[in-house]
Design a protein around this motif. Structure first.
Motif, short mmCIF file in Angstrom:
data_model
loop_
_atom_site.label_atom_id
_atom_site.label_comp_id
_atom_site.label_asym_id
_atom_site.label_seq_id
_atom_site.Cartn_x
_atom_site.Cartn_y
_atom_site.Cartn_z
N LEU A 289 0.84 -1.19 0.00
CA LEU A 289 0.00 0.00 0.00
C LEU A 289 0.88 1.24 0.00
O LEU A 289 2.01 1.22 0.48
N GLU A 293 -2.52 6.04 1.60
CA GLU A 293 -3.69 5.17 1.52
C GLU A 293 -3.81 4.31 2.77
O GLU A 293 -4.91 4.12 3.31
N ARG A 296 -5.29 6.18 5.77
CA ARG A 296 -6.73 6.42 5.65
C ARG A 296 -7.54 5.18 6.00
O ARG A 296 -8.72 5.28 6.35
N GLN A 302 -13.46 3.13 5.28
CA GLN A 302 -12.43 3.29 4.25
C GLN A 302 -11.95 1.91 3.82
O GLN A 302 -11.71 1.03 4.64
N GLY A 304 -9.20 -0.10 0.99
CA GLY A 304 -8.07 0.09 0.09
C GLY A 304 -8.44 -0.19 -1.35
O GLY A 304 -9.48 -0.76 -1.66
N GLY A 305 -7.55 0.25 -2.24
CA GLY A 305 -7.81 0.03 -3.65
C GLY A 305 -7.80 -1.43 -4.04
O GLY A 305 -8.34 -1.81 -5.08
#
Length: 349
Positions: A289, A293, A296, A302, A304-305
């Motif tokens: 990561l 990111e 957050r 929230q 993660g991508g």
């Protein structure tokens, strides 16, 4: 000029300067007047109680100039005091009417106390606006997260009632799984609510941290192994002062986070004491990561991508952070080799 005495000092200085100016106007002006009259018109000087016409005109002119000076000084000073107060009052009315973006304006140059009042008011307004935005976000996020399991439960139960689904153990097991997920979501929301309100209580005791970690991992290991994870434990023996129930809850959240987001492979769970702190860490093999990111991810809702579909509510790491902070510590992220992530919490020993 210090904020505590700025306005008081300004008033004292202004009034003192105004009084000195008026006194000098009378004294120096009188000296100048009688010097001129003595030199050029001695007969215009009155030696009884009644002033001569020239003296009366001088008195009237001097009083008029003193009044103009006093009024001008008062207007200038009052504008610097009243303008910020009026701005605060107007902004208060706007906020009371629902406009949380209203801000007060300062006078230039600003006085100590009025400037501090405007700054404090604007800071309060910004916090109110931020809280309102967070509340709206939380309401929308909670409604979104609750809608999915409730919709599934409603559809399954309606299908069972109407005979669309056959009441088999598998169906009831699926319903129970959805109920458990819903209960977990509600508990996470309750914990975060307690933390935000300052009512998250801990029951601290000396606990065998290695034994607590081992119990949680053993209970959750079948799910991890089924997903392709190989768990390795590195546990330092010793008693840690903590709330063992909350620590187990935080570790379970870290394991679920790895199950939902990490690449299947080696998964290392470590617990150790370093200096004055205890550490509990879950390290995966990727994907990595970005630091921004990762930080957050400790905020509620929230993801993660790399989050996969159905990757949970986004509350797990926020719960870990809340538990760590309740213990006086913090939850942190660090990159681990090769290309993995290490999510850990630490708290004072």
């Amino acid at each position: 000029m210090t904020p505590a005495y700025g306005l008081r000092r300004q008033l004292v200085v202004t009034l003192a300067v105004m009084a000195l100016g008026i006194a000098l106007l009378f004294l120096l002006g009188s000296y100048a007047l009688y010097g001129l009259l003595t030199a050029y018109s001695p007969s215009s000087i009155s030696y009884d109680l009644m002033p001569s016409p020239i003296e009366a005109a001088w008195m009237f002119a001097t009083v008029l100039v003193a009044l103009v000076l006093a009024v001008a000084t008062a207007v200038k000073l009052s504008r610097r005091i009243v303008a910020p107060l009026n701005s605060v009052a107007e902004s208060l009315r706007s906020i009371a009417g629902g406009d949380l973006s209203a801000r007060a304006a300062n006078a230039e140059p600003a006085l100590g106390e009025t400037a501090q009042l405007v700054r404090d008011f604007n800071g309060m307004a910004e916090r109110l606006q931020h809280m309102a935005q967070e509340r709206a976000f939380w309401n929308a996020a909670i409604a979104h997260e609750l809608r999915t399991p409730v919709t599934i439960l409603r559809g399954r139960l309606q299908g069972l009632t109407e005979g669309v689904f056959e009441p088999t153990p598998a169906q009831f097991q699926a319903l129970l799984k959805n109920v458990e997920g819903l209960a977990r979501l509600i508990e996470d929301l309750r914990l975060l609510g307690l933390k935000d309100s300052g009512h998250l209580e801990l029951h601290l005791e000396l606990a065998d941290l290695a034994a607590e970690v081992r119990a949680v991992v053993q209970a959750y290991e079948p799910s991890l192994q089924a997903a392709g994870f190989a768990v390795a434990l590195e546990l330092q023996p010793g008693d840690a002062l903590c709330d063992p129930v909350r620590i187990r809850q935080a570790l379970l959240a870290l394991l679920e986070n790895a199950l939902r987001h990490a690449t299947p492979g080696p998964l290392r769970v470590r617990a150790w004491q370093e200096g004055e702190d205890w550490h509990l860490c879950v390290e995966d093999a990727g994907p990595g990561l970005e630091p921004a990111e990762a930080q957050r991810l400790f905020e509620a809702f929230q993801r993660g991508g790399s989050a996969r579909p159905g990757a949970g509510s986004g509350l797990g790491l926020a719960v870990v952070q809340a538990i760590a902070q309740a213990h006086g510590g913090a939850a942190v992220w660090a990159a681990s080799a090769p290309g993995g992530s290490a999510f850990s919490l630490r708290w004072p020993a």
